[in-house]
Design an enzyme around this catalytic site. Structure first.
Site, short mmCIF file in Angstrom:
data_model
loop_
_atom_site.label_atom_id
_atom_site.label_comp_id
_atom_site.label_asym_id
_atom_site.label_seq_id
_atom_site.Cartn_x
_atom_site.Cartn_y
_atom_site.Cartn_z
N HIS A 21 -3.37 -4.92 1.40
CA HIS A 21 -2.81 -5.17 2.73
C HIS A 21 -2.82 -6.66 3.04
CE1 HIS A 21 -2.70 -0.99 4.40
NE2 HIS A 21 -3.61 -0.79 3.46
N CYS A 47 0.84 -1.21 0.00
CA CYS A 47 0.00 0.00 0.00
C CYS A 47 0.88 1.27 0.00
CB CYS A 47 -0.98 -0.04 1.16
SG CYS A 47 -2.42 1.04 0.91
N GLU A 51 -1.33 -8.24 5.31
CA GLU A 51 -1.21 -8.50 6.75
C GLU A 51 -2.56 -8.51 7.46
OE1 GLU A 51 -1.49 -4.04 6.63
OE2 GLU A 51 -0.76 -5.65 5.34
#
Length: 200
Positions: A175, A85, A177
């Site tokens: 993202h 990002c 994660e």
């Protein structure tokens, strides 16, 4: 023991640190994760992660703290980087924003607010080169990769690149994660690393 660094001047840190540890464990390794806020930590790292956040703030602090040239040297040595990002924006060669001083470690240009103007956040199953099953990608005001230079496109959404690899650097608009799926971290740091980088 794998030494990993997460740029922690601003943005998601703990989620990425946990993902790195899980990805390392999947390969039978232990990972020691360091948060990078000042110069001097990057040279001791085997892998680096540049997380999301606010790209103008991240860019300013990387340069003011002397971290930027250390990241550039890390890449020049062939060591892996995952930029997600806002990290992708900072890693690019052109962020199309004078407030961002890009590192030019990823040969792409980026429209930093493209997805955000349309949809604030969404999740999409992505077919990613190197992964057997779709990845549940989470997009939050994501940047658009609008020009790809000497890079491999790993994934597209709606006909637009959202994951690319440039040598040891893997960049995503989304993202990874924010899910329990660590395959992008594994791809960045273990499975998809070019041979010359993995041998360093």
């Amino acid at each position: 023991m794998l030494t990993a660094g997460v740029v922690a001047v601003q943005g998601d840190v703990s989620e990425h640190a946990a993902a790195i540890e899980r990805a390392a464990a999947a390969h039978g390794e232990a990972a020691e994760v360091h948060e990078i806020r000042t110069s001097g930590t990057v040279p001791g790292c085997d892998v680096l992660l540049m997380p999301g956040g606010e790209s103008t703030t991240i860019s300013r602090l990387l340069h003011s703290e002397g971290i930027a040239p250390e990241i550039e040297a890390h890449v020049a040595a062939g060591k892996p980087v995952l930029a997600t990002c806002a990290g992708l924006i900072v890693a690019s060669r052109d962020a199309k924003d004078d407030r961002v001083e890009p590192l030019s470690i990823l040969d792409v240009t980026v429209d930093r607010n493209a997805f955000g103007r349309q949809v604030d956040s969404f999740e999409a199953p992505l077919d990613v080169a190197g992964l057997d099953e779709p990845f549940p990608a989470v997009f939050i005001r994501a940047p658009l990769i609008d020009e790809v230079g000497d890079c491999e496109v790993l994934a597209e959404w709606d006909g637009r690149p959202v994951a690319v690899r440039d040598g040891p650097v893997l960049g995503t608009s989304f993202h990874p994660e924010l899910t329990d799926d660590v395959r992008i971290h594994r791809l960045a740091f273990f499975e998809g690393v070019p041979a010359e980088a993995a041998s360093d």
